[in-house]
Design a protein around this motif. Structure first.
Motif, mmCIF file in Angstrom:
data_model
loop_
_atom_site.group_PDB
_atom_site.id
_atom_site.type_symbol
_atom_site.label_atom_id
_atom_site.label_comp_id
_atom_site.label_asym_id
_atom_site.label_seq_id
_atom_site.Cartn_x
_atom_site.Cartn_y
_atom_site.Cartn_z
ATOM 1 N N SER A 1 -24.427 138.137 28.702
ATOM 2 C CA SER A 1 -25.574 137.712 29.509
ATOM 3 C C SER A 1 -25.977 138.814 30.484
ATOM 4 O O SER A 1 -25.137 139.587 30.961
ATOM 5 C CB SER A 1 -25.250 136.427 30.272
ATOM 6 O OG SER A 1 -24.124 136.607 31.096
ATOM 7 N N LYS B 1 -27.677 139.013 23.699
ATOM 8 C CA LYS B 1 -27.729 137.618 24.141
ATOM 9 C C LYS B 1 -29.180 137.160 24.223
ATOM 10 O O LYS B 1 -29.542 136.092 23.735
ATOM 11 C CB LYS B 1 -27.053 137.489 25.514
ATOM 12 C CG LYS B 1 -26.829 136.057 25.972
ATOM 13 C CD LYS B 1 -25.625 135.473 25.277
ATOM 14 C CE LYS B 1 -25.207 134.152 25.883
ATOM 15 N NZ LYS B 1 -24.022 133.587 25.182
ATOM 16 N N ASN B 2 -29.995 137.986 24.865
ATOM 17 C CA ASN B 2 -31.425 137.708 24.988
ATOM 18 C C ASN B 2 -32.191 138.851 24.324
ATOM 19 O O ASN B 2 -32.277 139.942 24.889
ATOM 20 C CB ASN B 2 -31.830 137.594 26.464
ATOM 21 C CG ASN B 2 -31.095 136.477 27.172
ATOM 22 O OD1 ASN B 2 -31.139 135.336 26.744
ATOM 23 N ND2 ASN B 2 -30.404 136.811 28.260
#
Length: 294
Positions: free
Chosen positions: A215, A181-182
């Motif tokens: 997340s 996600k990141n």
């Protein structure tokens, strides 16, 4: 100071206080090959064995004043005698490397590493010049050539950037699909910008699909496999049900590149969402290929 940097400084001290970068990389590689678990790992690069991590440490030591750099040479500026601070076994191995190879010419050192470790010469731009005729066949034979269409998954937990990239190269992966996600990491080389750059330098494409990630707030306090299983049950129910388009995109990329790898952090597939994503994709009617976890 990190111990691995003392290895570099100790090696340069043994070489008289200065060394060309290419020679340093080769000698550090030969030292690493004498150890079961070395401070640095290497990948096949433009002139053979190369460590991005060692280069990053060299840059840091130049910035901090331990070394100076001029015309591709590194010179010791800190006179603290780091060789004496090494573990006796490591000091002995460094001495052996310098004794055996320290007086070799640049070309002789390159030729030696190419002949004895041909895998690390597969991306070399000069291998066919250094190894004429049949000698170059050793390098050609070391080139990974598996072309079976395969969807891989891979995590980078617990391994160096170079070992991670080696896995991709040895399995002839053509495209790395980042499913975080990141795509940020405190670990050297694994944030998006650097990872893409390093992959591209090895002729591996990079693609990021964040919508299939999880997340970070949902990944807190995962203390048991049951915690992971509960997280992934929710992931399958929500994210995987809502990202059919992204999954089809991955399948199209697989058909285009033939050998692609989905990547995230965890070493164990059972503790990473990438395995569930891969299994979802593999259940598609259009999926008739192999699935492997590296």
């Amino acid at each position: 100071m990190f111990y691995r940097r003392k290895i570099i400084l100790g090696l340069i001290e043994l070489l008289g206080g200065e060394v060309e970068e290419l020679r340093l990389q080769k000698l550090l590689f030969l030292y690493a090959k004498k150890k079961t678990q070395s401070e640095y790992d290497f990948i096949p690069y433009k002139y053979g064995c190369y460590s991005y991590s060692a280069k990053a440490d060299l840059n840091t030591m130049v910035k901090k004043g331990f070394l100076s750099e001029t015309e591709n040479k590194y010179c010791i500026e800190d006179k603290s005698n780091y060789f004496q601070k090494l573990k006796p076994a490591d000091a002995k191995l460094l001495k052996e490397v310098v004794w055996d190879y320290g007086q070799m010419s640049r070309n002789a050192l390159i030729k030696h590493t190419y002949l004895n470790f041909p895998f690390y010469a597969i991306n070399s731009t000069i291998a066919n010049e250094v190894l004429p005729g049949s000698l170059y066949d050793r390098v050609k034979e070391a080139i990974p050539n598996d072309e079976e269409i395969t969807l891989f998954t891979i995590g980078y937990e617990g391994i160096s950037l170079e070992k991670y990239l080696q896995k991709l190269i040895r399995n002839n992966v053509k495209l790395l699909v980042d499913v975080r996600k990141n795509p940020l990491s405190m670990k050297f080389g694994f944030s998006k910008t650097l990872l893409k750059r390093f992959c591209n330098s090895l002729n591996i494409e990079y693609f990021h699909i964040p919508e299939v990630g999880i997340s970070s707030d949902k990944r807190q306090q995962l203390e048991s496999q049951t915690d992971y299983d509960n997280l992934f049950a929710e992931y399958r129910k929500t994210t995987l049900s809502e990202t059919k388009k992204a999954q089809q995109e991955i399948l199209k990329l697989l058909m285009q590149y033939k050998r692609i790898a989905l990547t995230c952090f965890e070493a164990e597939p059972c503790q990473c969402h990438r395995s569930h994503l891969a299994e979802f994709i593999s259940k598609s009617p259009d999926f008739k290929y192999s699935l492997r976890h590296l």
